[in-house]
Design a protein around this motif. Structure first.
Motif, PDB file in Angstrom:
ATOM      1  N   PHE A   1       0.826  -1.209   0.000  1.00  0.00           N
ATOM      2  CA  PHE A   1       0.000   0.000   0.000  1.00  0.00           C
ATOM      3  C   PHE A   1       0.864   1.265   0.000  1.00  0.00           C
ATOM      4  CE2 PHE A   1      -3.306  -3.021   0.896  1.00  0.00           C
ATOM      5  CZ  PHE A   1      -4.384  -2.489   0.218  1.00  0.00           C
ATOM      6  N   LEU A   2       2.017   1.210   0.675  1.00  0.00           N
ATOM      7  CA  LEU A   2       2.921   2.353   0.652  1.00  0.00           C
ATOM      8  C   LEU A   2       3.431   2.583  -0.773  1.00  0.00           C
ATOM      9  CD1 LEU A   2       4.350   4.472   2.470  1.00  0.00           C
ATOM     10  CD2 LEU A   2       6.286   2.906   2.560  1.00  0.00           C
ATOM     11  N   GLN A   3       3.754   1.480  -1.441  1.00  0.00           N
ATOM     12  CA  GLN A   3       4.253   1.572  -2.819  1.00  0.00           C
ATOM     13  C   GLN A   3       3.186   2.194  -3.729  1.00  0.00           C
ATOM     14  OE1 GLN A   3       5.078  -2.242  -4.610  1.00  0.00           O
ATOM     15  NE2 GLN A   3       5.203  -1.230  -6.598  1.00  0.00           N
ATOM     16  N   ILE A   4       1.939   1.743  -3.572  1.00  0.00           N
ATOM     17  CA  ILE A   4       0.854   2.320  -4.381  1.00  0.00           C
ATOM     18  C   ILE A   4       0.637   3.779  -3.986  1.00  0.00           C
ATOM     19  CG2 ILE A   4      -1.611   2.172  -4.933  1.00  0.00           C
ATOM     20  CD1 ILE A   4      -1.350  -0.885  -4.579  1.00  0.00           C
ATOM     21  N   GLY A   5       0.734   4.064  -2.689  1.00  0.00           N
ATOM     22  CA  GLY A   5       0.559   5.432  -2.208  1.00  0.00           C
ATOM     23  C   GLY A   5       1.605   6.386  -2.757  1.00  0.00           C
ATOM     24  N   ILE A   6       2.795   5.849  -3.083  1.00  0.00           N
ATOM     25  CA  ILE A   6       3.870   6.689  -3.627  1.00  0.00           C
ATOM     26  C   ILE A   6       3.752   6.813  -5.149  1.00  0.00           C
ATOM     27  CG2 ILE A   6       6.377   6.829  -4.014  1.00  0.00           C
ATOM     28  CD1 ILE A   6       6.744   5.480  -1.261  1.00  0.00           C
ATOM     29  N   THR A   7       3.394   5.718  -5.819  1.00  0.00           N
ATOM     30  CA  THR A   7       3.527   5.688  -7.290  1.00  0.00           C
ATOM     31  C   THR A   7       2.260   6.046  -8.056  1.00  0.00           C
ATOM     32  OG1 THR A   7       3.044   3.327  -7.266  1.00  0.00           O
ATOM     33  CG2 THR A   7       5.370   3.973  -7.285  1.00  0.00           C
ATOM     34  N   SER A   8       1.092   6.093  -7.385  1.00  0.00           N
ATOM     35  CA  SER A   8      -0.153   6.247  -8.143  1.00  0.00           C
ATOM     36  C   SER A   8      -0.413   7.705  -8.531  1.00  0.00           C
ATOM     37  CB  SER A   8      -1.326   5.687  -7.344  1.00  0.00           C
ATOM     38  OG  SER A   8      -1.417   6.323  -6.092  1.00  0.00           O
TER      39      SER A   8
ATOM     40  N   VAL B   1      -7.631   2.889  -8.187  1.00  0.00           N
ATOM     41  CA  VAL B   1      -8.249   1.560  -8.213  1.00  0.00           C
ATOM     42  C   VAL B   1      -7.510   0.634  -9.187  1.00  0.00           C
ATOM     43  CG1 VAL B   1     -10.357   0.301  -8.807  1.00  0.00           C
ATOM     44  CG2 VAL B   1     -10.495   2.366  -7.439  1.00  0.00           C
ATOM     45  N   ALA B   2      -7.062   1.182 -10.324  1.00  0.00           N
ATOM     46  CA  ALA B   2      -6.312   0.374 -11.292  1.00  0.00           C
ATOM     47  C   ALA B   2      -4.988  -0.102 -10.687  1.00  0.00           C
ATOM     48  CB  ALA B   2      -6.067   1.175 -12.561  1.00  0.00           C
ATOM     49  N   TYR B   3      -4.320   0.783  -9.941  1.00  0.00           N
ATOM     50  CA  TYR B   3      -3.077   0.395  -9.269  1.00  0.00           C
ATOM     51  C   TYR B   3      -3.336  -0.700  -8.232  1.00  0.00           C
ATOM     52  CZ  TYR B   3      -0.508   4.452 -11.124  1.00  0.00           C
ATOM     53  OH  TYR B   3       0.105   5.364 -11.934  1.00  0.00           O
TER      54      TYR B   3
END
Lengths: 173, 209
Positions: free
Chosen positions: B28-35, B41-43
């Motif tokens: 979730f941290l990775q998605i929180g940084i990269t999205s 939602v796609a991420y």
């Protein structure tokens, strides 16, 4: 610092209006932030909301930017907590009982009925927003190009927004 | 993907897969940084369903549909629902923090930068362009959602009613939500002996999946 309780109240209230997304709350946000509390001008609110669209994660974290403008980093923290924690607890609670509601006939009715209402709220928010953001031929052209580009291509939306910044720097000074 | 939605779902809140707290927070941290640029939602689908295989498509869609119905943003509602399903209360908390922390740092820094430079003409001009682009972007997002979900006269009526009441009659959002929202839910009420509603709400929900 004396604005901290008001920040907490305003953003906790706004968070419960975000059915289907942050745009649903924009008309109320504009009213409270610009007219009632005079924390920002309308142009500033629209700028900050737009920058939020470039942020990773939840795009409504722009509430932290408003909080920061009003009361510094404590304001940012209070705005973010007020906006994300109460609805978060609601989601957590409903998530736990949702499957038990599978046989409750109104469950599907609520989902079905709120679908178009969420779109209506978002369109209403977008009209309020667009009135402040689209102010002439150039901004109208930028909006239309981005609209069609994001429907027809798979370009990253953040790049389209940066393109808007470039056009603004050249043509809107 | 119809009846299976209900029958194959395990109890919510019960961690059913062996997902470590560190791994969950990391994703979730990775998605929180990269999205960047929205579309979280796609991420999430890419991370949770395709890469990690912690959820299957049916479970993911079910969480998305609940997340859309509740107040709160999709990004955070999905983090809480998926986190809870995978690792209980701790999972929901970690997923939420991972999703929000990078954006919080980014947007607080944006506030400080805006305070220092927001009055400069070049910055105002750029942000004016950014706002115009954001308008087009948000319009496109809702156009796509509308194309998928609007089915017939009643939907068009509820959308129009909300827009006119807010933009023309200046009613507040909660008033519109409680009036038009209640009317819409009633229009799609469960079938009863007294009289069937216009359509079966289940059909519509299935059509989105």
């Amino acid at each position: 610092m004396d604005q901290i309780p008001a920040i907490a109240r305003v953003f906790a209230y706004l968070s419960f209006l975000t059915i289907g997304g942050g745009m649903a709350a924009f008309p109320e946000m504009r009213n409270l932030v610009v007219d009632v509390h005079r924390w920002l001008t309308e142009a500033q609110l629209i700028h900050i909301y737009s920058v939020g669209q470039m942020s990773p994660g939840p795009n409504m974290m722009m509430v932290a930017t408003i909080g920061e403008r009003v009361s510094g980093i404590p304001g940012a923290l209070v705005a973010a907590l007020a906006f994300f924690v109460p609805t978060g607890i609601l989601t957590f609670g409903v998530g736990r009982i949702w499957n038990r509601l599978a046989s409750w006939p109104w469950r599907a009715s609520i989902q079905r009925g709120l679908g178009p209402v969420a779109i209506g709220l978002a369109v209403a928010g977008l009209i309020t927003f667009g009135k402040g953001a689209v102010t002439g031929w150039i901004t109208l052209a930028v909006g239309l190009v981005v609209f069609f580009a994001s429907l027809r291509t798979r370009i990253n939306p953040a790049l389209l927004i940066l393109g808007g910044a470039a056009v603004g720097a050249v043509a809107l000074r | 993907m119809s009846e299976a939605v209900v029958t194959t779902t395990p109890a919510v809140g019960a961690a059913k897969k062996d997902v470590s707290a560190v791994e969950l927070f990391g994703l979730f941290l990775q998605i929180g940084i990269t999205s960047f640029g929205g579309g979280v939602v796609a991420y999430l689908r890419n991370g949770l369903v395709r890469k990690k295989k912690w959820l299957d498509d049916t479970e993911f869609l079910e969480l998305t549909s609940l997340s859309n119905t509740l107040p709160g943003l999709n990004a955070t509602n999905m983090a809480i629902l998926a986190g809870d399903r995978l690792k209980g209360t701790l999972g929901a908390l970690l997923a939420m923090i991972g999703m929000c922390l990078p954006a919080f740092v980014f947007m607080t820094a944006a506030g400080i930068a805006y305070g220092a430079n927001g009055d400069r003409p070049i910055v105002t001009a750029m942000l004016h362009g950014v706002a115009a682009a954001a308008t087009g972007l948000i319009a496109a997002t809702w156009f796509q959602i509308g194309k998928k979900t609007v089915k017939g006269f009643y939907d068009a009526f509820f959308i129009l009613a909300a827009v006119v009441l807010i933009n023309h009659f200046k009613l507040s959002v909660p008033v519109v939500l409680l009036s038009v929202g209640a009317l819409a839910i009633f229009a799609y009420r469960p079938p009863s002996k007294a009289g069937a509603p216009k359509e079966d709400a289940h059909e519509w929900i299935r059509s989105l999946q």
